[in-house]
Enzyme design. Structure first.
Site, mmCIF file in Angstrom:
data_model
loop_
_atom_site.group_PDB
_atom_site.id
_atom_site.type_symbol
_atom_site.label_atom_id
_atom_site.label_comp_id
_atom_site.label_asym_id
_atom_site.label_seq_id
_atom_site.Cartn_x
_atom_site.Cartn_y
_atom_site.Cartn_z
ATOM 1 N N LYS A 147 41.477 4.154 4.070
ATOM 2 C CA LYS A 147 40.288 4.552 3.292
ATOM 3 C C LYS A 147 39.286 5.272 4.200
ATOM 4 O O LYS A 147 38.619 6.223 3.777
ATOM 5 C CB LYS A 147 39.623 3.326 2.669
ATOM 6 C CG LYS A 147 40.344 2.795 1.447
ATOM 7 C CD LYS A 147 39.482 1.722 0.781
ATOM 8 C CE LYS A 147 40.211 1.013 -0.334
ATOM 9 N NZ LYS A 147 39.399 -0.049 -0.940
ATOM 10 N N ASP A 184 36.262 -5.610 9.391
ATOM 11 C CA ASP A 184 36.400 -6.370 8.144
ATOM 12 C C ASP A 184 35.333 -7.448 8.151
ATOM 13 O O ASP A 184 35.393 -8.391 8.944
ATOM 14 C CB ASP A 184 37.803 -6.989 8.039
ATOM 15 C CG ASP A 184 37.969 -7.766 6.737
ATOM 16 O OD1 ASP A 184 36.989 -7.889 5.980
ATOM 17 O OD2 ASP A 184 39.090 -8.266 6.494
ATOM 18 N N ASN A 241 25.078 -1.779 4.689
ATOM 19 C CA ASN A 241 25.236 -1.361 3.303
ATOM 20 C C ASN A 241 26.376 -2.056 2.557
ATOM 21 O O ASN A 241 26.290 -2.277 1.355
ATOM 22 C CB ASN A 241 25.466 0.163 3.305
ATOM 23 C CG ASN A 241 26.044 0.670 2.003
ATOM 24 O OD1 ASN A 241 25.306 0.925 1.053
ATOM 25 N ND2 ASN A 241 27.365 0.808 1.945
ATOM 26 N N TYR A 299 25.951 -13.963 -5.456
ATOM 27 C CA TYR A 299 25.473 -12.611 -5.123
ATOM 28 C C TYR A 299 23.948 -12.641 -4.915
ATOM 29 O O TYR A 299 23.447 -12.111 -3.912
ATOM 30 C CB TYR A 299 25.837 -11.636 -6.246
ATOM 31 C CG TYR A 299 25.377 -10.214 -6.003
ATOM 32 C CD1 TYR A 299 25.986 -9.422 -5.029
ATOM 33 C CD2 TYR A 299 24.328 -9.653 -6.744
ATOM 34 C CE1 TYR A 299 25.569 -8.113 -4.801
ATOM 35 C CE2 TYR A 299 23.907 -8.351 -6.519
ATOM 36 C CZ TYR A 299 24.524 -7.580 -5.549
ATOM 37 O OH TYR A 299 24.111 -6.288 -5.326
ATOM 38 N N LYS A 302 21.797 -11.604 -1.532
ATOM 39 C CA LYS A 302 20.871 -10.457 -1.518
ATOM 40 C C LYS A 302 19.448 -10.902 -1.164
ATOM 41 O O LYS A 302 18.682 -10.126 -0.580
ATOM 42 C CB LYS A 302 20.918 -9.741 -2.873
ATOM 43 C CG LYS A 302 22.231 -9.001 -3.110
ATOM 44 C CD LYS A 302 22.327 -7.734 -2.277
ATOM 45 C CE LYS A 302 23.523 -7.623 -1.424
ATOM 46 N NZ LYS A 302 23.579 -6.420 -0.590
HETATM 47 N N1 NAP Z 1 25.691 -0.217 -7.186
HETATM 48 C C1 NAP Z 1 24.598 -0.837 -7.552
HETATM 49 O O1 NAP Z 1 24.172 -0.759 -8.736
HETATM 50 C C2 NAP Z 1 23.815 -1.677 -6.574
HETATM 51 C C3 NAP Z 1 22.650 -2.314 -7.015
HETATM 52 C C4 NAP Z 1 21.931 -3.097 -6.099
HETATM 53 C C5 NAP Z 1 22.361 -3.217 -4.802
HETATM 54 N N2 NAP Z 1 23.506 -2.597 -4.405
HETATM 55 C C6 NAP Z 1 23.952 -2.787 -3.004
HETATM 56 O O2 NAP Z 1 24.345 -1.555 -2.452
HETATM 57 C C7 NAP Z 1 25.334 -1.780 -1.444
HETATM 58 C C8 NAP Z 1 26.467 -0.774 -1.588
HETATM 59 O O3 NAP Z 1 27.128 -1.028 -2.818
HETATM 60 P P1 NAP Z 1 27.929 0.078 -3.636
HETATM 61 O O4 NAP Z 1 27.347 0.059 -4.999
HETATM 62 O O5 NAP Z 1 28.016 1.348 -2.896
HETATM 63 O O6 NAP Z 1 29.360 -0.646 -3.712
HETATM 64 P P2 NAP Z 1 30.854 -0.100 -3.521
HETATM 65 O O7 NAP Z 1 30.989 1.276 -4.052
HETATM 66 O O8 NAP Z 1 31.717 -1.173 -4.090
HETATM 67 O O9 NAP Z 1 31.003 -0.043 -1.946
HETATM 68 C C9 NAP Z 1 31.009 -1.232 -1.209
HETATM 69 C C10 NAP Z 1 31.505 -0.921 0.183
HETATM 70 O O10 NAP Z 1 31.537 -2.166 0.905
HETATM 71 C C11 NAP Z 1 32.811 -2.273 1.517
HETATM 72 N N3 NAP Z 1 33.224 -3.657 1.737
HETATM 73 C C12 NAP Z 1 33.328 -4.673 0.859
HETATM 74 N N4 NAP Z 1 33.846 -5.764 1.455
HETATM 75 C C13 NAP Z 1 34.059 -5.421 2.757
HETATM 76 C C14 NAP Z 1 34.591 -6.102 3.882
HETATM 77 N N5 NAP Z 1 35.048 -7.376 3.809
HETATM 78 N N6 NAP Z 1 34.666 -5.456 5.067
HETATM 79 C C15 NAP Z 1 34.263 -4.174 5.175
HETATM 80 N N7 NAP Z 1 33.770 -3.459 4.152
HETATM 81 C C16 NAP Z 1 33.671 -4.084 2.944
HETATM 82 C C17 NAP Z 1 33.756 -1.600 0.533
HETATM 83 O O11 NAP Z 1 35.007 -1.335 1.154
HETATM 84 P P3 NAP Z 1 36.383 -1.348 0.315
HETATM 85 O O12 NAP Z 1 36.498 0.003 -0.296
HETATM 86 O O13 NAP Z 1 37.419 -1.623 1.349
HETATM 87 O O14 NAP Z 1 36.266 -2.439 -0.709
HETATM 88 C C18 NAP Z 1 32.943 -0.361 0.209
HETATM 89 O O15 NAP Z 1 33.058 0.581 1.219
HETATM 90 C C19 NAP Z 1 25.751 -3.245 -1.569
HETATM 91 O O16 NAP Z 1 25.170 -3.997 -0.532
HETATM 92 C C20 NAP Z 1 25.180 -3.673 -2.902
HETATM 93 O O17 NAP Z 1 24.851 -5.049 -2.955
HETATM 94 C C21 NAP Z 1 24.240 -1.821 -5.241
#
Ligand code: NAP
Length: 323
Positions: free
Chosen positions: A51, A76, A103, A186, A190
């Protein structure tokens, strides 16, 4: 307030080095795109080498620069030893770090325990980022000592969901929240992200006052809530929550490039001011209001010490490591 912020208004970032966790997808990927478009060198952290490679290839093609300095940094977050290895790898290659973007995250995933014995949300979203930050604080502080005030920053992704944490906010006697819902796990994680930023502000952020040698040596910090953003994060939320399903069906989520603006503003904009350090930021690029646990200094310090003790006891921090 700066709701008109766009990537174009960022300064030239050539020569600056950033680390972004969760860089292969969603908000992290778009954050890297924004930083790289301004010439920054970026370490893209991902648990999957394939990835990471795919993300770097597509980013370079979007940037129309096959040599854009975006490097994979395997990590990881569910396995803390990989964080120690990643920090060693990074420090063997770089002597400066201008921005750390915490992030990566998961939301409402099924019950799981990490290699290190922590519940998945608690470890991925919070503990792993605490360790990464702790191990990188020396290079961040050294870099800040060589730069103008405000160049070196830490940005941690939180969520408005911190306000929906239950009970004491952080359940120190049962952080796994085994008997609660995935969304509760969650929310707690957060809230921990926000408390972490507040304590970082006290430890390494601006202290206020003119006598601070114009801020040299200080690290600015921010907790960013990106708003509702259409990413892979919602896959589990949408199946477990009626609210999540409804909002996403109504197309209420922002695209990931818009979702990354708050992070980009906090980590690199010249319009993010010194007295904003330690803030909770909401979309887009505005200071949010905090209450209850978020303003509880004792809780912030207690969580810091609790986590430090845990990581020292598990052998991830040496006796000489002090943040
Ligand atoms: N999207 C929203 O509406 C929203 C709202 C509030 C806050 N947030 C916050 O924004 C941040 C980014 O979220 P996003 O929406 O961009 O989510 P996303 O598209 O699901 O991306 C999450 C990223 O975290 C990585 N990840 C998860 N578990 C991991 C692990 N064990 N080791 C290494 N990497 C890992 C994922 O890798 P893989 O591809 O390998 O899974 C992916 O690259 C998060 O902290 C989330 O809580 C998002």
């Amino acid at each position: 307030m700066c709701s008109t912020f766009s990537v174009d208004s960022l300064p030239d970032l050539t020569g600056r080095v950033y680390i972004v966790t969760g860089g292969n997808a969603g908000i992290g990927y778009e954050t890297i795109h924004g930083l790289a478009s301004k010439g920054a060198t970026i370490y893209l952290c991902a648990r999957s080498p394939s990835k990471a490679t795919t993300a770097i290839t597509t980013l370079r093609s979007k940037l129309q620069n096959p040599d854009a300095p975006i490097h994979p940094l395997p990590m990881d977050l569910m396995n803390l030893s990989t964080i120690q290895t990643a920090v060693t790898t990074f420090l063997n290659r770089e002597t400066s770090l201008h921005g750390l973007i915490l992030n990566a995250g998961i939301m409402c995933t099924p019950w799981e325990e990490s290699t290190d014995g922590y519940e998945a949300h608690w470890q991925t979203n919070y503990i792993a980022h605490y360790l990464l930050t702790y191990l990188l604080l020396p290079v961040l502080k050294e870099t800040a000592g060589r730069c103008e005030a405000g160049v070196v920053r830490i940005v941690e992704l939180t969520s408005g969901a911190w306000q929906m944490a239950k009970g004491p906010g952080i359940w120190f006697d049962q952080v796994a929240l085994r008997d609660k819902e995935p969304f509760d796990r969650y929310c707690q994680s957060k809230l921990a992200n926000l408390l972490h930023v507040r304590e970082l502000q006290r430890r390494v952020g601006p202290k206020g006052g003119e006598e601070e040698e114009e801020g040299r040596g200080e690290v600015w910090v921010a907790a960013v809530h990106p708003g509702l953003v259409e990413t892979g994060l919602s896959a589990n939320y949408a199946t477990t929550s009626i609210l999540g399903r409804t909002l996403l069906k109504m197309g209420m989520g922002a695209p990931p490039d818009k979702g990354a603006l708050g992070t980009l503003f906090a980590v690199a904009s010249n319009d993010f001011k010194r007295d904003w350090s330690g803030s909770y930021m909401v979309p887009t690029a505005k200071k949010g209001w905090t209450w209850r646990w978020a303003n509880d200094k004792d809780l912030q310090e207690k969580l810091w010490k609790w986590t430090e003790d845990q990581l020292r006891w598990k052998g991830f921090l040496g006796t000489s490591d002090r943040a």
